[in-house]
Design an enzyme around this catalytic site. Sequence first.
Site, short mmCIF file in Angstrom:
data_model
loop_
_atom_site.label_atom_id
_atom_site.label_comp_id
_atom_site.label_asym_id
_atom_site.label_seq_id
_atom_site.Cartn_x
_atom_site.Cartn_y
_atom_site.Cartn_z
N GLU B 72 3.38 4.26 -4.87
CA GLU B 72 4.52 5.03 -4.34
C GLU B 72 5.81 4.31 -4.98
O GLU B 72 6.87 4.98 -5.29
CB GLU B 72 4.59 5.49 -3.04
CG GLU B 72 3.51 6.38 -2.73
CD GLU B 72 2.29 5.83 -2.29
OE1 GLU B 72 2.16 4.55 -2.51
OE2 GLU B 72 1.52 6.47 -1.78
N PHE B 134 -2.13 9.54 13.13
CA PHE B 134 -2.85 8.63 11.93
C PHE B 134 -1.62 8.96 10.88
O PHE B 134 -1.24 10.07 10.68
CB PHE B 134 -3.91 9.25 11.62
CG PHE B 134 -4.49 8.89 10.55
CD1 PHE B 134 -4.94 7.55 10.23
CD2 PHE B 134 -4.64 9.65 9.19
CE1 PHE B 134 -5.30 6.75 9.05
CE2 PHE B 134 -5.12 9.20 8.09
CZ PHE B 134 -5.48 7.64 7.90
N MET B 497 13.93 -17.61 -13.52
CA MET B 497 15.21 -17.57 -13.02
C MET B 497 15.19 -18.71 -11.79
O MET B 497 16.09 -19.32 -11.67
CB MET B 497 15.84 -16.52 -12.61
CG MET B 497 17.45 -16.37 -12.33
SD MET B 497 18.34 -17.38 -13.53
CE MET B 497 18.85 -15.53 -14.62
#
Lengths: 176, 582
Positions: B72, B134, B497
Amino acid sequence: MQKEYTVTVYTEDRIGITNRITIIFTRRGINITSLTTAETEISGVYKFIITVMSTREKLDKVVGQIERLIEIHRAFVHEEDEVVYQELALYKISTKSLESGDIERLIRDHHARILTITADYFVIEKTGHQQELTDFIKKLEPYGLIEYSKSGRVAIVKWSRRFHEHLKELQASSEA
Amino acid sequence: MLQKDVLPMKAEKADKRLSAKPVITGSEAVIRSLIAEGVDTIFGYPGGAIMPIYDALYDFQDQVHHILVRHEQGATHAAQGYARSSGKVGVAFATSGPGATNLVTGLADAYMDSTPMVCITGQVAASLLGTDAFQETDVIGITMPITKWNIQVTRQEDIPGAIAKAFYIARSGRPGPVLVDITKNAQVGECEYEYVPCTHIRSYQPVPELRLDAVKEAAALINSAKKPYLLVGHGVLLSGAEKELIALAEKAQIPMASTLLGLSAVPVDHPLYVGLLGMHGNYAPNILTGECDTVIAVGMRFDDRVTGDVSTYVANAKVIHIEIDAAEINKIIKADVALHADAKTALQALLKEVQPAKHDEWLAEFRAADKKEYDKVQHNELYPETGELKMAEVVRLISEKTKGEAVLVTDVGQHQMIASRYYRFKNPNTNITSGGMGTMGFSLPAAMGAKMGTPEKEVVAVIGDGCFQMTLQELGTIYQSKIGVKIVILNNNFLGMVRQWQQLFFDKRYSSTEMVNPDFVQIAKGFFIPGKKVTAREDISAAIDEMLATDGAYLLEVVVEKEDNVFPMIPAGTPVTTIRLE
């Protein structure tokens, strides 16, 4: 310099709006010392009255971020002398104390009033500034203070001449 | 308004649709509402609590293209990339619980970078809310601080209104992400459907009214300035004010420097463009903030990566701040004149009031400082002849071969700074990067979204080896959905970095920054994406040509100098005028 400020926020009636407002204070590490909220004279518009210890500079930024929220109409920071304010306290005292007699004078001298009396206890109501309300506790303690409860601040802004009209205009625009 | 007759109808519901307002499920109302808002692409991942919406989507496949991501987070970044390249609102779907929490990083990223996005999450049935059912999570509570607005819808009849508000809020004013959480009962329940776009919310004023007295005041400052300076922020791109900005700069001959997110608003080869601001920006635009006498900051928010130590930042200048979000004005830098307005409106007004002027000597100062940076840093970076490959030369070649016209999507770290410094952007909205949040893993899914949003453009993702491994599963999405994005991994086998900071500020104590990496080309092959690994300088040019000539996706891994540093650099929290060239 840190001092006590009153922040007023006018909001829409929306679930979670309190959370949305308070997390902005939380992010900047500002502790809310009191928070009062209720519907205004205009249906669906709420007024939050928040007291905090902070600096003016910080609070001006906080208010800007509050106003950024979609359901906020306006938010303001007020110095102590810009608002007329009151708090309300309730004191529950053992009814036995009435037998001594002088508590009645104490209540009258402090412009408090008795709301209810039962066989075991009676409840006194007093309005005022926080210090007055907490000072009154000390005076009641010898009579058997059972419980104390105090509201947050309720405030009216001295210079807000047209806010009622502004709210009414909002209501009119949403009804149109 | 929605054209009802173009929407497919299920036969069993046909009788109900004889009424003026069709009776449909909440799920169908979601899809119809999205179509009414012009949505043609959705990035998402199904699950239990959003299955009715996915079921409804099945009937509208000819109108809405759903891209099945692999995580997602990828859906949100893809929606961001889609929005940033196309200028439309990006849309992502996720189920409740873990699906919804996986959106958090992308929402926060979109919030920081003012990206219009609408995320729709499924939620457990209203009767189960608050019971720890749930996959129940308080996604509204979780996303409150990182969304411009969010709402939980528990009744099907409220769905069209909530979606209409969501789009209005996401795209208006200072854009941002919005989340609409819809309970399962609302998805399956039926209601009469009518879509009315939202055009007004009484407590929300997205477009502030420009004060003309402030415009005159700002113009007077610019007209009397000896060393005026335009700072170009993301707001220029968001309001489409590039032409007005350049017209103003040209009229009064004002140098323009860009923030990281403002990149691509001005073509890099514009004679008045002087470079990138901030921690790893160019030498001249940073050091000369100490010299300018008037700053016109347009649609930027004085991020600490731009200002360094704020107590010394633009200390000798009057500050004009053009900003649509009132909360940004005086937040970091006190404005002498604030134009609380949309950048385009403000610049149009300012353009009328500003007098033509020349500032040749002031511009010459930039060019002198540029030369210093070029001689000391850039030449060696861009045109090395010996040693290992450098990131900058790879970016230079990509820039040359794409003529600065590709949509460049970068991740976070050294490669991001190098790409931002050296890609020669030509067109607006061709720089897509995670600025405010600095989200590693952003670019691969964002590039997918950018390609979906602007399929006619070449989209090149430039990614570090660390970043790539945060979201590399989206190669599966790229393959399945045939998204022709070009992926360039600049591999130094380090979290570059962090390693640079460890070198400079932690006595070279390289704590957990060296990476033992997999074979990236083999991984790409596993996803049926062609690729190549390049380690030698003589091979890089042909490899980039091959990548760009390939029809469809391609992965190019370039092994670059292991311990290269990005200079110039402003150490965090120090004045920008202390910028170091080495």
